[in-house]
Structure formats: structure tokens, C-alpha cells
Design an enzyme around this catalytic site. Structure first.
Site, mmCIF file in Angstrom:
data_model
loop_
_atom_site.group_PDB
_atom_site.id
_atom_site.type_symbol
_atom_site.label_atom_id
_atom_site.label_comp_id
_atom_site.label_asym_id
_atom_site.label_seq_id
_atom_site.Cartn_x
_atom_site.Cartn_y
_atom_site.Cartn_z
ATOM 1 N N HIS A 38 -3.134 7.192 2.970
ATOM 2 C CA HIS A 38 -3.632 5.886 2.526
ATOM 3 C C HIS A 38 -4.916 5.545 3.275
ATOM 4 C CE1 HIS A 38 -4.018 1.803 1.444
ATOM 5 N NE2 HIS A 38 -3.659 1.329 2.617
ATOM 6 N N ASN A 70 -10.273 0.254 0.522
ATOM 7 C CA ASN A 70 -8.806 0.322 0.487
ATOM 8 C C ASN A 70 -8.350 -0.128 -0.904
ATOM 9 O OD1 ASN A 70 -6.059 -0.213 0.650
ATOM 10 N ND2 ASN A 70 -6.157 -1.178 2.660
ATOM 11 N N CYS A 101 0.817 -1.228 0.000
ATOM 12 C CA CYS A 101 0.000 0.000 0.000
ATOM 13 C C CYS A 101 0.845 1.270 0.000
ATOM 14 C CB CYS A 101 -0.952 -0.001 1.193
ATOM 15 S SG CYS A 101 -2.174 -1.309 1.079
HETATM 16 N N1 COA Z 1 -18.626 -9.244 9.263
HETATM 17 C C1 COA Z 1 -18.999 -9.687 10.468
HETATM 18 N N2 COA Z 1 -18.146 -10.205 11.362
HETATM 19 C C2 COA Z 1 -16.857 -10.274 11.003
HETATM 20 C C3 COA Z 1 -16.395 -9.836 9.761
HETATM 21 C C4 COA Z 1 -17.341 -9.306 8.863
HETATM 22 N N3 COA Z 1 -17.008 -8.875 7.654
HETATM 23 N N4 COA Z 1 -15.072 -10.020 9.695
HETATM 24 C C5 COA Z 1 -14.694 -10.572 10.857
HETATM 25 N N5 COA Z 1 -15.776 -10.728 11.645
HETATM 26 C C6 COA Z 1 -15.849 -11.279 12.986
HETATM 27 C C7 COA Z 1 -14.662 -12.170 13.285
HETATM 28 O O1 COA Z 1 -14.887 -13.468 12.794
HETATM 29 C C8 COA Z 1 -14.622 -12.109 14.791
HETATM 30 O O2 COA Z 1 -15.588 -12.992 15.297
HETATM 31 P P1 COA Z 1 -15.246 -13.888 16.600
HETATM 32 O O3 COA Z 1 -14.955 -12.885 17.692
HETATM 33 O O4 COA Z 1 -16.500 -14.665 16.788
HETATM 34 O O5 COA Z 1 -14.041 -14.694 16.219
HETATM 35 C C9 COA Z 1 -15.078 -10.695 15.105
HETATM 36 O O6 COA Z 1 -15.773 -10.239 13.932
HETATM 37 C C10 COA Z 1 -13.958 -9.746 15.408
HETATM 38 O O7 COA Z 1 -12.969 -9.932 14.431
HETATM 39 P P2 COA Z 1 -11.683 -9.076 14.400
HETATM 40 O O8 COA Z 1 -10.845 -9.501 13.235
HETATM 41 O O9 COA Z 1 -11.065 -9.066 15.764
HETATM 42 O O10 COA Z 1 -12.308 -7.634 14.114
HETATM 43 P P3 COA Z 1 -11.603 -6.254 14.216
HETATM 44 O O11 COA Z 1 -12.331 -5.417 15.172
HETATM 45 O O12 COA Z 1 -10.108 -6.371 14.357
HETATM 46 O O13 COA Z 1 -11.862 -5.668 12.755
HETATM 47 C C11 COA Z 1 -10.704 -5.288 10.705
HETATM 48 C C12 COA Z 1 -11.357 -6.327 11.617
HETATM 49 C C13 COA Z 1 -10.122 -6.037 9.521
HETATM 50 C C14 COA Z 1 -11.765 -4.325 10.217
HETATM 51 C C15 COA Z 1 -9.613 -4.499 11.501
HETATM 52 O O14 COA Z 1 -8.791 -5.409 12.183
HETATM 53 C C16 COA Z 1 -8.756 -3.644 10.628
HETATM 54 O O15 COA Z 1 -9.220 -2.729 9.979
HETATM 55 N N6 COA Z 1 -7.430 -3.896 10.636
HETATM 56 C C17 COA Z 1 -6.505 -3.131 9.811
HETATM 57 C C18 COA Z 1 -6.497 -3.746 8.458
HETATM 58 C C19 COA Z 1 -5.801 -2.902 7.455
HETATM 59 O O16 COA Z 1 -5.740 -1.714 7.547
HETATM 60 N N7 COA Z 1 -5.278 -3.581 6.424
HETATM 61 C C20 COA Z 1 -4.690 -2.961 5.313
HETATM 62 C C21 COA Z 1 -3.329 -2.512 5.580
HETATM 63 S S1 COA Z 1 -2.761 -1.562 4.233
#
Ligand code: COA
Length: 339
Positions: A266, A296, A123
Site C-alpha cells: 500500500h 495514496n 486502505c
Molecule cells: N504543507 C506545508 N506544511 C504543512 C502541510 C503541507 N501540506 N501539512 C502540514 N503542514 C505543517 C503543519 O501545519 C505543521 O506545522 P506546525 O509545526 O507549525 O504546526 C508542520 O507542517 C508539521 O506537521 P506534521 O503533521 O507534524 O507533519 P508530519 O511530518 O507528520 O507530516 C504527514 C505529515 C501527513 C505527511 C505524515 O504525518 C504522514 O505521512 N503520516 C502518515 C499518514 C498516512 O499514511 N495516512 C494514510 C494511512 S492509510
């Protein structure tokens, strides 16, 4: 523009910009028909409502999107493809490992025999490419460079409940800018930085085969060729790195946060961007957010924002603008410009 002689310091101008988004939009409500998720969950966690998804069979390959964006940037710069000395394409999702996407863009635009190469820093790619291109122009090696950022991450996500944590985040698109030498030495990069931490490459990666996957990670065969991401770890990294990177760049430039007119960041997660804005007490209109509409878009994210801001008249010559990005690698980088 003459090559610089002894004692001659040249500047670098950021000229026109361009962008290309695929026709098809995929809203959160569409994703709800493909996987177990809700509009509320996605908006709350990421700030994303919709994203664009490319169709390579309908003229939306990576090089198609990139060529369209660069063509627009050249028109906005009042230049023709033949004026380019170099095309630098920031991407990690070309159709083929070889040739470079930049060469296919060059062919599409009929850009003649200019240099053409790709640069990949996930990214961060476009910010890294912009810093590289500006340095090449500043030294006098090149006069005019097209810097393209394009990615189609949709081909590396699973549109099912299994892939829901990444499918919701990514969208496809392209953005481009043309930079050119000027006799005004005050224009160009004031400060920049490029960093990485290779020890954390497994936080986000796309394995091509099982042997690419470290033994401690349990990844099913269905996810080979797809983005594997430790979302929580990346989120934590980004929340602290983004503001630190802005602070480091300001310090290098000897400027306060309010002396920069616009922060073009970004678009990874609206919560990460809002946290950075709050740390520096910036008003909402100084740190642009379009993630709600495009998700993204990886290498396209920063130049897409730049293009939207430029066409809306919110970024003008004479202003100071900071580009900031982070991504897989892990990588992070910035580029602070006097336009
Ligand atoms: N819809 C519903 N539930 C979802 C889901 C979705 N699309 N994706 C994941 N979940 C669930 C998971 O399975 C988990 O369930 P569980 O607790 O029963 O296991 C729960 O939601 C929490 O998951 P988690 O991954 O801990 O969520 P989070 O709060 O960390 O949010 C992201 C996930 C991806 C949105 C967040 O971690 C994020 O934005 N991270 C940065 C990613 C990023 O910027 N990447 C690019 C870098 S350039």
C-alpha cells in the site's frame, strides 16, 4: 473447472489485472495555488509529486472507475463478464450507501446474475477482499471472482490550507484482478494475515455528523464529511507495523525475505515504504513504489501497483508475490501468493 470432490485440493490462479486512473492530474504545483504548501515540503514528507482527481460528472464516479478496471482485467484474463461467479469490490467511497458499488459495476459490465458485494477495511480493503475471494475459490464455492479496489478520497478532503495535511496525500483510482480456480494445488495463497485495532479508530476517520466525533477531539464544522487524521500517530504505527507484518507473513510461510520475488505494498508514504525495504535489506526493485505519480489511492493502491508491475512484465507466473497494506480502523493485512 470441476468442483472439488473428497481428497481433491484445488489451487487459485491470479489471472489478468486492470486499472483506471481519472484523466485530471493534480500536481504539487497546482496544490500550491490552492493552499499554503510547497512542492518541496510534500515531496520531502511523502514522496508524492502528483495524483489523479476524478470528475463524477465526466464519467468518473466510483463505479465507473471500478467497472473500467474490472473490464480491463477480464480482457487480460481472456474472460467475459458472464464468466464471473462473484464481484467483490473493495471500497469506502461509493456514490451511495446502498446499493453496493459491486452491483453497479456488475450492471455496467452486463455481468448477469453473479454475486456482488462490497468489502470495507479502508486502505486494507483490497488485500482483505483478495484473501476472502481466494478462500471462496479454494473451497470450491466459486470458480471465478473479480476483485476490484476503487476509491475517490478527493471528495473527502478540503483543497485549502485547512485541509492541507490530507489533501496532499490522497488520489483517486481503481485497480482490479481476476482470480480463478485451477487444478494445480501449488498455486494460490501461501500465507496471509488480517488484523485490526479498533481502539485506534479515531486516528483516521470521516465523521458524517457532529455526534460521530469523540468529545476530546476539536473538529470544526467545515471538516465534517472530510478525512480527519492524526498523521504523526499513523506514521509511527505504519513504520513499525509494515515490517512486522512482512516478518509475520514470512514466518507463517517459512520463507526468507529474499525468497519473495516482489513486495506489492500500500502506497501511503514513500518514507514508510523505504523504511520497510531497509529493514529487510531488499533491493529497490523488489518493493515497488508509484506513490510519486498517484499518491495514496486507498483501496486501489495495491491493485494499481500489481497492474503496473504485471503489464511491465515484472510480475510473472511462477513467482512469489506478497501484498501488504495498512489503514484506518486501524487495520493491517497481507497476502503471500505463489503465482
Ligand atoms: N504543507 C506545508 N506544511 C504543512 C502541510 C503541507 N501540506 N501539512 C502540514 N503542514 C505543517 C503543519 O501545519 C505543521 O506545522 P506546525 O509545526 O507549525 O504546526 C508542520 O507542517 C508539521 O506537521 P506534521 O503533521 O507534524 O507533519 P508530519 O511530518 O507528520 O507530516 C504527514 C505529515 C501527513 C505527511 C505524515 O504525518 C504522514 O505521512 N503520516 C502518515 C499518514 C498516512 O499514511 N495516512 C494514510 C494511512 S492509510
Amino acid at each position: 473447472m470441476s468442483r472439488p470432490g473428497p481428497g481433491h485440493v484445488r489451487g487459485v490462479r491470479l489471472l489478468g489485472t486492470g486499472a483506471c486512473l481519472p484523466r485530471r492530474r493534480l500536481a504539487n504545483t497546482d496544490l500550491m495555488t490552492m493552499m499554503d504548501t510547497t512542492d518541496e515540503w510534500i515531496v520531502q514528507r511523502t514522496g508524492i509529486s502528483t495524483r489523479h482527481i476524478s470528475d463524477p460528472d465526466a464519467g468518473e464516479t466510483t463505479h465507473d472507475l471500478g467497472a473500467n478496471a474490472l473490464r480491463d482485467a477480464l480482457v487480460a484474463s481472456h474472460l467475459s463478464p458472464n464468466d464471473l461467479d462473484l464481484i467483490l469490490c473493495a471500497t469506502m467511497t461509493g456514490e451511495n450507501n446502498c446499493p453496493p458499488v459491486a452491483c453497479m459495476i456488475s450492471q455496467r459490465l452486463n455481468a448477469g446474475r453473479c454475486g456482488a458485494m462490497d468489502l470495507s477495511a479502508a486502505c486494507c480493503s483490497w488485500v482483505y477482499a483478495l484473501n476472502t475471494a481466494a478462500a471462496l475459490v479454494k473451497t470450491g464455492a466459486y470458480n471465478t471472482v473479480g476483485v476490484v479496489g476503487v476509491d475517490r478520497l478527493s471528495k473527502h478532503v478540503l483543497y485549502s490550507t485547512e485541509g492541507r495535511s490530507t489533501a496532499i496525500l490522497f488520489g483517486d483510482g481503481a485497480g482490479a484482478a481476476v482470480i480463478k480456480a485451477t487444478d494445480d494445488p501449488s498455486k494460490g495463497i501461501i500465507a496471509q494475515s488480517m488484523h485490526s485495532n479498533g481502539e485506534r479508530w479515531t486516528d483516521i476517520f470521516i465523521p458524517w455528523q457532529r455526534r460521530d466525533i469523540p468529545s476530546e477531539l476539536e473538529i470544526p464544522d467545515s471538516q465534517i464529511g472530510k478525512v480527519h487524521m492524526n498523521g504523526a500517530a499513523v506514521f509511527k504505527f505504519a513504520v513499525s507495523t509494515f515490517p512486522d507484518l512482512i516478518a509475520e507473513t514470512l514466518e507463517k510461510a517459512g520463507l526468507r525475505a529474499d525468497e519473495v520475488d516482489m513486495y506489492v505494498c500500500h502506497q501511503s508514504n514513500a518514507r514508510i515504504l523505504k523504511a520497510a525495504r531497509e529493514r529487510f535489506g531488499l533491493p529497490e526493485d523488489k518493493l515497488y513504489i508509484n506513490i510519486d505519480r498517484v499518491g495514496n489511492t486507498v483501496s486501489a493502491s495495491v491493485p494499481l501497483c500489481l497492474h503496473e508491475l504485471r503489464t511491465a512484465g515484472k510480475i510473472k507466473d511462477g513467482q512469489r508475490v506478497m501484498f501488504v497494506a495498512f489503514g484506518a480502523g486501524l487495520t493491517w493485512g497481507s497476502s503471500l501468493w505463489q503465482l
